[in-house]
Design a protein around this motif. Structure first.
Motif: not given
Length: 120
Positions: A31, A97, A99-100, A103-108
């Motif tokens: 993102y 940012d 998304r792996e 449906g997964g959450s964003l990780r930084n």
């Protein structure tokens, strides 16, 4: 996910450099991508950001001189730095940012820094 920043170096005032940030590994989508910088004994500051659709944002100190861009097909962000000043000297870090998986959450994620030195 790994972020690899490159392109730093020593440049004279008024010169230009182009930084690259390559994201690698397994992920669903990247993102927003960011460039930060940190000068000695100062806090890390946001320089520029670019959303996946291309919307950009810049710190006031670099507006009109720096341009952030990205190539989504290459998972790479760039920072074109023109009219460099000694006060631009810092370690530049890329950040993203991610998304792996769907449906997964964003990780930084942060990359390692690349040194930019502006000096005559």
């Amino acid at each position: 996910v790994q972020l690899q920043a490159s392109g730093g170096g020593l440049v004279q005032p008024g010169g230009s450099l182009r930084l690259s940030c390559l994201a690698s590994g397994t992920f669903f989508r990247i993102y927003t991508m960011y460039w930060y910088r940190q000068a000695p004994e100062k806090q890390r500051d946001l320089v520029a950001s670019i959303m996946s659709g291309g919307n950009t944002n810049y710190a006031d100190s670099v507006k009109g001189r720096f341009t952030i861009s990205r190539d989504n097909a290459k998972n790479t962000a760039y920072l074109q730095m023109n009219s460099l000043k000694p006060e631009d000297t810092a370690v530049y870090y890329c950040d993203a940012d991610v998304r792996e998986y769907l449906g997964g959450s964003l990780r930084n994620y942060w990359g390692q820094g690349t040194q930019v030195t502006v000096s005559s």
